[in-house]
Design a protein around this motif. Structure first.
Motif, PDB file in Angstrom:
ATOM      1  N   VAL A 255      31.055  41.019  32.405  1.00  0.00           N
ATOM      2  CA  VAL A 255      30.371  39.728  32.428  1.00  0.00           C
ATOM      3  C   VAL A 255      30.950  38.847  33.534  1.00  0.00           C
ATOM      4  N   ASP A 256      32.262  38.900  33.718  1.00  0.00           N
ATOM      5  CA  ASP A 256      32.908  38.064  34.734  1.00  0.00           C
ATOM      6  C   ASP A 256      32.394  38.374  36.136  1.00  0.00           C
ATOM      7  N   ILE A 257      32.322  39.661  36.465  1.00  0.00           N
ATOM      8  CA  ILE A 257      31.848  40.030  37.800  1.00  0.00           C
ATOM      9  C   ILE A 257      30.365  39.715  37.945  1.00  0.00           C
TER      10      ILE A 257
ATOM     11  N   VAL B 127      33.753  46.800  48.424  1.00  0.00           N
ATOM     12  CA  VAL B 127      33.446  45.920  47.299  1.00  0.00           C
ATOM     13  C   VAL B 127      32.784  46.719  46.175  1.00  0.00           C
ATOM     14  N   VAL B 128      32.040  47.779  46.537  1.00  0.00           N
ATOM     15  CA  VAL B 128      31.428  48.634  45.516  1.00  0.00           C
ATOM     16  C   VAL B 128      32.516  49.340  44.702  1.00  0.00           C
ATOM     17  N   ASP B 129      33.525  49.873  45.391  1.00  0.00           N
ATOM     18  CA  ASP B 129      34.644  50.522  44.696  1.00  0.00           C
ATOM     19  C   ASP B 129      35.295  49.565  43.706  1.00  0.00           C
ATOM     20  N   LEU B 130      35.499  48.337  44.136  1.00  0.00           N
ATOM     21  CA  LEU B 130      36.197  47.355  43.312  1.00  0.00           C
ATOM     22  C   LEU B 130      35.371  46.942  42.101  1.00  0.00           C
ATOM     23  N   VAL B 131      34.051  46.828  42.296  1.00  0.00           N
ATOM     24  CA  VAL B 131      33.192  46.510  41.154  1.00  0.00           C
ATOM     25  C   VAL B 131      33.239  47.647  40.142  1.00  0.00           C
ATOM     26  N   LYS B 132      33.180  48.891  40.628  1.00  0.00           N
ATOM     27  CA  LYS B 132      33.213  50.046  39.723  1.00  0.00           C
ATOM     28  C   LYS B 132      34.537  50.150  38.986  1.00  0.00           C
ATOM     29  N   GLU B 133      35.602  49.605  39.577  1.00  0.00           N
ATOM     30  CA  GLU B 133      36.906  49.581  38.914  1.00  0.00           C
ATOM     31  C   GLU B 133      37.062  48.369  37.999  1.00  0.00           C
ATOM     32  N   ASN B 134      36.033  47.513  37.967  1.00  0.00           N
ATOM     33  CA  ASN B 134      36.100  46.270  37.192  1.00  0.00           C
ATOM     34  C   ASN B 134      37.273  45.407  37.666  1.00  0.00           C
ATOM     35  N   ASN B 135      37.483  45.385  38.982  1.00  0.00           N
ATOM     36  CA  ASN B 135      38.573  44.628  39.589  1.00  0.00           C
ATOM     37  C   ASN B 135      38.029  43.290  40.077  1.00  0.00           C
TER      38      ASN B 135
ATOM     39  N   TRP C 265      26.060  47.955  39.282  1.00  0.00           N
ATOM     40  CA  TRP C 265      27.382  48.507  38.981  1.00  0.00           C
ATOM     41  C   TRP C 265      28.131  47.609  37.998  1.00  0.00           C
ATOM     42  N   ALA C 266      28.026  46.300  38.181  1.00  0.00           N
ATOM     43  CA  ALA C 266      28.721  45.370  37.286  1.00  0.00           C
ATOM     44  C   ALA C 266      28.205  45.504  35.854  1.00  0.00           C
ATOM     45  N   SER C 267      26.895  45.678  35.712  1.00  0.00           N
ATOM     46  CA  SER C 267      26.324  45.878  34.377  1.00  0.00           C
ATOM     47  C   SER C 267      26.736  47.219  33.811  1.00  0.00           C
ATOM     48  N   ASP C 268      26.818  48.225  34.660  1.00  0.00           N
ATOM     49  CA  ASP C 268      27.194  49.564  34.230  1.00  0.00           C
ATOM     50  C   ASP C 268      28.608  49.584  33.647  1.00  0.00           C
ATOM     51  N   VAL C 269      29.535  48.854  34.282  1.00  0.00           N
ATOM     52  CA  VAL C 269      30.908  48.836  33.771  1.00  0.00           C
ATOM     53  C   VAL C 269      31.101  47.798  32.677  1.00  0.00           C
ATOM     54  N   GLY C 270      30.098  46.940  32.472  1.00  0.00           N
ATOM     55  CA  GLY C 270      30.165  45.967  31.383  1.00  0.00           C
ATOM     56  C   GLY C 270      30.989  44.739  31.684  1.00  0.00           C
TER      57      GLY C 270
END
Length: 252
Positions: A179-181, A136-144, A172-177
């Motif tokens: 809002v949805d995640i 799930v960390v990988d997916l958040v970092k991919e903004n998936n 991580w969600a804030s880092d990739v920007g």
């Protein structure tokens, strides 16, 4: 991996024999092409390209050194500062030359994307994983977002647990920007004021990365402005964007 140079070779020695207009055109094309290569580049090469790009665009680094806790900003600043007085045309030539070495066929490729710099999520030097192996960390970092929701629905995950990098998912969600995640994580019980290993909250990340939509979302959902990190800095202190600073000033 690209390396810094101490002497500023003539452009012809770099294989760049052109006038200023042609150099700028090639430089911009190389910058536009970078997103196609990012996923296969290591951190050092990304930082070197960043330094050449900033030197080529702005010249000598004259910005203040980021505080020690801002490791992503500090790394980029140090890479740029290391070029010292390198002439802008040489930095542009080195940038082009580095892109050409990574992908010799780049001049023949059509470019549709624009160059952007990336936050720590892209500077992690991830290897390409098949979807089934992604956490799930990988997916958040991919903004998936779709992938994140799918995993959260199927598996129980401690949303406020810090990973090996000292971050929780909300950081991580804030880092990739995204809002949805961020919204999804909060709906699943993430602590909006969760602190990473350096005492930073999601609001610190959104502010330092310049993600104004995330800052606005976090503030509207109860993020505390006054939380200090381990260095005594609040999200207001680490904000560089003037619009974000203004947003904070109207929220205090």
């Amino acid at each position: 991996m690209a390396e810094f140079v101490d002497n500023y070779s003539d452009l012809k020695e770099l294989g760049i024999d052109c006038d200023d207009n042609e150099l700028d055109e090639k430089f911009n094309r190389a910058a536009d092409y970078l997103p196609k290569l990012v996923s296969n580049l290591d951190n050092d090469t990304l930082l070197t390209l960043y330094a050449y790009y900033k030197q080529g665009k702005e010249g000598v680094c004259g910005t203040p050194k980021p505080s020690w806790f801002d490791f992503k900003g500090r790394s980029k600043w140090e890479a740029w500062k290391k070029l010292e007085n390198m002439p802008q045309e040489n930095a542009k030539a080195l940038y082009i030359n580095t892109i050409e070495k990574i992908d010799p066929d780049f001049h023949s490729q059509k470019v549709k994307q624009k160059e952007t710099w990336v936050c720590v999520s892209t500077l992690q030097g991830e290897t390409n994983l098949v979807d089934a192996d992604k956490t799930v960390v990988d997916l958040v970092k991919e903004n998936n977002r779709e992938g994140v929701l799918s995993l959260l629905k199927r598996e129980k995950y401690e949303l406020n647990t810090l990973d090996e990098n000292g971050l929780a998912l909300i950081h991580w969600a804030s880092d990739v920007g995204s809002v949805d995640i961020l919204s999804d994580l909060l709906s699943y019980g993430a602590d909006i004021n969760s602190r990473d290993s350096e005492g930073q909250t999601a609001l610190h990340y959104a502010a330092s990365c310049g993600h104004i939509d995330c800052v606005r979302f976090l503030l509207s959902n109860g993020a505390l402005i006054g939380i200090e990190d381990n260095d005594g800095l609040t999200a207001i202190d680490v904000a560089n964007d003037e619009d974000i600073k203004h947003l904070f000033s109207t929220s205090v």
